[in-house]
Structure formats: C-alpha cells, structure tokens
Design a protein around this motif. Structure first.
Motif, short mmCIF file in Angstrom:
data_model
loop_
_atom_site.label_atom_id
_atom_site.label_comp_id
_atom_site.label_asym_id
_atom_site.label_seq_id
_atom_site.Cartn_x
_atom_site.Cartn_y
_atom_site.Cartn_z
N ARG A 90 11.73 -19.27 -67.78
CA ARG A 90 11.24 -18.55 -68.94
C ARG A 90 11.84 -19.19 -70.17
N PRO A 130 5.53 -18.57 -67.89
CA PRO A 130 6.49 -17.71 -67.19
C PRO A 130 6.88 -16.47 -68.00
N ASP A 131 7.01 -16.64 -69.30
CA ASP A 131 7.31 -15.48 -70.15
C ASP A 131 6.20 -14.44 -70.08
N VAL A 175 7.51 -19.86 -62.78
CA VAL A 175 7.87 -18.44 -62.82
C VAL A 175 9.10 -18.21 -61.94
N HIS A 209 6.27 -12.55 -66.68
CA HIS A 209 7.38 -11.58 -66.63
C HIS A 209 7.12 -10.38 -67.54
#
Ligand code: ARG
Length: 581
Positions: A2, A509-510, A107, A513
């Motif tokens: 992230r 990835p951010d 991720v 999440h």
C-alpha cells in the motif's frame, strides 16, 4: 504494497529521526493537489505546538531529510509548513514492475487477520426473492471477497428467514388450497399464492387463525408430518434461490437460517433474564433499554421501543434468533467480527441487538452495513405495474435482454466484435455485470436511480466499459503475438500519459484495503474506472505494438498491469470479463 501506508511509515520514521523525537509521530499524509505533488504531509503544524518551534522550520528540516529517500523526488515546503512530496518515478516504476508478477497485484495482507462472519442476502423463505434482496446479495458478496483478499478469514452466511409464523399459515393453507400440479411446476409462486390467501383469511376467520397457530406449535414441537411439510417448503424455495444465486454467480460458506437456532432460543431468553436484561411487560418479555441503567449509545437514548425476545403468545422473535446467532458465531468460529449487510431500514433492530450483545459481554465487533433503496428512473421506489415489489428474476431478465439489444446493435455497427457463437455468453456476462456495477458503484447508503435504458453503456462509469477495456488489452496481446498471462518486463515511465497511468495503478492496493475495511465496494468501482480512463488516454497517445525494444516491452507491461487490475478488481466485485468484445 500500500503506497500510502508505505510512505506514511517512511515519513514517520524520517520525521522522528530528523527532529529527534521519542516517538514516531503521525505524519498526517494526504493525497496532494496534483499541481503541487503526489502527497502532502501536514504533521509540522501539529508538531510545532508540541516542540515549541515554528512549523515552517520543522517542515524545512524534515523536507531536507525526506528528499534523500529513494522513493521521493522532491519535498517542498509550502504555506505555514505543508510538505509537498513528489514521488521518484523510477522508484514508482520499479514497484509497479514488482506488482506485475505478484498474483495479488501488490495487495498485502492486514497485520492482524480476523475471523469475520458476513451475514448477507438472507431472504425469507416460501417467497420469491424480490428486488430488495439484490443489493444485500451483490454488496454482501463483494464485501466477502474484499475482506478475504486483504487476508481475513471470512465466512459468508446466508441467514435465511426460514422459521416463523408464516409456516403455520402455509401448512393450513396448503391443506385448503394447495394444488399439487402447480407446486411441481412453479413451487414458489404457488407457495406465495397460498400464503396470501391464508394471511387474508386469518384476519377474518378466528378458527382458521387458531388452526394456523396450532400448526405452528406442532411444527415447533417437532411433529414429523409438519416437519416434512416444512422441509418441502424449504426444498421448493431453495431451488428458486439457487437459480438466482447461480445467475448472479454468488456462493455462500454457510446457510444457517433462523431455523438453525430454534433449540437455543429458550436458553437465550433464560440468559437475558438471568443477567437482568430482559423483563416482562404485559405478558411479553423484552429488553427495555431505558430501564437498564448505564451508558446507552446516543442512537438508543430516546428510543422507547423495547427489544422483544418473547411475545405474549410465547413465540420468539427475529431478535431472539439474532442474539442466539451471535453467541453461536462466537462459540463455533470464535468470530472477531460479524457484519450484517441489510437494508438501512433495519437500523434500529441492529443497534438494539448490538447493545444487547455488548451487555451480555460478547467480545465481537458488530457492524450493520446498511444500504438504500433502488429507485426507478422517476425517482420513486421501483414498482410493478400492479403496484407490487418487483421480483428479482424478471428484473435480471430485463437487464439481460437490454444487453442483448445493445450487443446486437454494436455488432451491426461494427463497434463490437463478438462472434455469433460467443453472443449468449457475452450477453450474460455483460448484462449481469452491468447490473452489479450499477449497484456497486453507488455509495451504498444512499438510494439510487436505476434506469434500464442507461444500464448497458460502453463509455463512462458503467460495467460494460470496464469489460470493454479488458477485452481491448487482451486483443492487443493477441495481435502482438504476446502472452498476457505471466507477462513481465521492466516498466519505464517517459511519456506523460505513462506517468499518469502509473500513478493510478500505484493506488490499487490502497483502494482494495480501503474498500474492504470501510465496506465500500464503490471505491473499487472508482479505481477500475480511473484505470480504464487512464489506460484509454495512454493507449491513444502511446503506440504499444509499434514501439520498439524496451519501450515496447514496458508499454506491454503497463497494458498487462492495467488488465490485471481491471479483471481482478471486477472479479472481487463478482463481475466477469470477456476475451473479445
Ligand atoms: N430475513 C431478513 C429480511 O429479509 C434479513 C435477515 C438479515 N440478517 C440478520 N441476521 N438479521 O429482512
């Protein structure tokens, strides 16, 4: 990785050492206005007070150190003490290249994985699923997959409404009006017909109402004949539900409906009495929050309605079962969290339920993930012509037939390249995908307008546009004689469009999440849409197959990563893709 977490960690330790702090401060990292940088650090203002120094001085000192990091191209101080960070593009490119060969596309798992039960779909049996159930099913399934993707242990549970007074009515109704042939042909419709007749009659005919109550009591006491009828009702509805779930491509890990907890309800009520939580009032037993003493959550302070756990006639309630369910989820899985994907209109029920669980000392994070209504194009709740709530299956049928129309149009005009033998599959993937995307792209808590005429769009924020970009990238690889699966090459960022695309791709990835932890699948829709548009801009201006050497390989790698994020992101939302469109 992230990016935001990584940079926040880096910034925090840099601030600590640059300023000689005892602890690692929160760097207050935010995305920046792109004119000034990629990220902004706001910590200098907060630290200034603590250190008794000017924020601007602190910022200058920290910026000097930050600029030395590999990840950072520049760190500039602005205004009273904001630090604007620009990412080092070579560093960013290397991170993207890494993520390309990671099956999870960068991720990373959460630091502390939890066991989470997601309670979703949960229709009431002996009735056909109606439009109200589609949101719980689609949103719930996306949440299951997102939480799993970030490393949690997830149990998707279909908490069917398969127990209760309707079965007494159905049993006596079946004896009176049941039509064996119709039951075989379209069982759920027949059950609904019988149920409607029976509930009308119970209001006028005392003897009939008594018979229904007696039938229910018999069923609850385990009378084999009633039990067999109930099982038949279950089998009929289950078949109809399975057809809907198959069409939506949704699966569950458990089907623990209300009936699964029947043996525990007596005990739950006993426990609530023993703990002094439930008391009797006019024959019914309930939790009267006002009388409990102790701090109540704000939302319950003014609420007068008690949480009834046993009615006057001795029957247990929806809520009683829900308390038993929480205890069971603790006992069986030692669940850390239970998430309920249910219409916002049930908000009060869940607030009360959660307060009861807290007072019972259950250690579990309980969250109601609510959602609003689907409205028609006129802004009013969707209705059938005769004023009823639309059924789910015909609603899906309509979406799919719209997809067929639009696909045929696209094929005729030459905009879509779908072969005859692929049309049926494409219609399904595009039609159902469009319904899901239209639902998931909304901030779930609000009502939204559903317009079948605008469902199938090959441009803009719509499922088919995202699917189209995937197919486009797959055909680039095919045309170039390259294999997309496993493709890897160092990414180089030269052209502005490449840089812009890279910055979007770096946020994947951010986005995953954030969507999982806040139960907001629309954040994934936003991300795939950004990828699709940034990709489109890149592809317009940067030749891929006609480029040469390292540039060609790098551009193919950007194509591949875009495709992976689109296809995988859509997959997490339960939306399929096609090779050709
Ligand atoms: N069967 C309920 C309904 O259709 C939803 C159940 C939601 N889950 C729960 N544990 N209460 O409204």
């Amino acid at each position: 990785m992230r990016l935001s977490k990584h940079l926040a960690d880096l910034a925090s330790s840099t601030l600590q050492s640059a300023l000689g702090l005892d602890e690692r401060p929160d760097p207050l990292l935010r995305p920046a206005d792109p004119k000034h940088g990629d990220y902004q650090l706001n910590a200098a203002m907060a630290l200034a007070k603590k250190l008794g120094r000017k924020p601007r001085d602190i910022a200058e000192e920290a910026a000097t150190e930050l600029a030395k990091l590999d990840a950072i191209a520049s760190a500039d101080v602005a205004g009273p003490g904001f630090i604007n960070l620009r990412l080092e593009e070579a560093w960013l490119a290397a991170r993207l290249t890494e993520s390309l060969s990671d099956p999870k596309l960068g991720v990373d798992p959460v630091d502390q994985p939890e066991t989470i039960v997601v309670d979703f779909s949960s229709p009431n049996t002996a009735k056909e699923m109606h439009i109200g159930h589609i949101r719980s099913t689609i949103i719930g399934y996306a949440i299951v997959q997102l939480l799993r993707e970030i490393g949690h242990e997830v149990i998707g549970d279909n908490h069917l409404g398969d127990w209760g007074t309707q079965f007494g009515l159905l049993i006596v109704g079946l004896r009176e009006w049941g039509d064996e042939a119709k039951l075989k042909e379209d069982g759920v419709a027949e059950l609904e017909r019988i149920y409607k007749l029976a509930s009308a009659k119970k209001n006028e005919d005392e003897a009939f109402a008594d018979a229904a109550r007696a039938a229910l009591a018999e069923l609850q006491q385990g009378d084999p004949e009633s039990r067999a009828l109930w099982e038949r009702f279950m089998a009929i509805t289950r078949e109809a539900f399975d057809a809907v779930y198959a069409r939506l491509g949704v699966t569950f890990d458990e089907w623990l409906g209300e009936s699964a907890y029947q043996d525990r309800l007596e005990g739950v009520v006993g426990l609530l009495q023993e703990k002094g939580l439930a008391k009797e009032d006019q024959g019914a037993l309930g939790v009267f929050f006002q009388d409990l003493g102790g701090e109540l959550p704000k939302s319950l302070r003014k609420v007068k309605t008690p949480f009834i756990v046993r009615k006057k006639d001795g029957a247990f309630n929806y809520g009683t079962t829900d308390v038993a369910t929480i205890l069971y989820r603790k006992e069986r899985w030692n669940a850390d969290r239970s998430v309920y994907v249910v219409d916002t209109r049930q908000g009060l029920h869940f607030q009360q339920l959660f307060e009861v669980a807290k007072r019972l000392g259950v250690e579990m994070e309980l969250t109601h993930v609510g959602f609003g209504k689907i409205l028609g194009p006129d802004g009013k709740p969707l209705r059938t012509r005769d004023g009823g709530v639309p059924k789910l299956m015909p609603f899906l049928d309509e979406a799919v037939s719209k997809a067929r129309e639009r696909i045929e149009e696209g094929r005729e005009s030459g905009r879509l390249r779908i072969a005859d033998e692929d049309v049926d599959e494409a219609v399904k993937v595009i039609g159902i995908g469009a319904v899901k995307y239209a639902d998931l792209m909304q901030n779930r808590t609000t009502d939204y307008r559903f317009d079948p005429e605008k469902l199938i769009e090959f441009k803009g924020q719509a499922g088919p546009y995202m699917q189209f970009q995937v197919a486009r990238i797959r055909s680039i690889f095919e045309k170039g004689g390259e294999t997309l699966e496993g493709f890897s090459a160092p990414i180089l960022l030269d052209h502005d469009r490449e840089k812009a695309l890279a910055r979007v791709l770096a946020r994947y990835p951010d986005a995953i999440h954030a969507a999982a932890e806040t139960y907001q699948p629309h954040l994934v829709c936003d991300h795939v849409y950004e990828v699709a548009t940034a990709f489109s801009g890149f592809y317009d201006d940067c030749p891929v197959l006609d480029a040469e050497g390292d540039a060609r390989a790098s551009r193919l790698a950007l194509c591949a990563l875009s495709e992976h994020q689109l296809a995988h992101g859509l997959g997490l939302l339960g939306i399929g893709v096609l090779d050709k469109m």
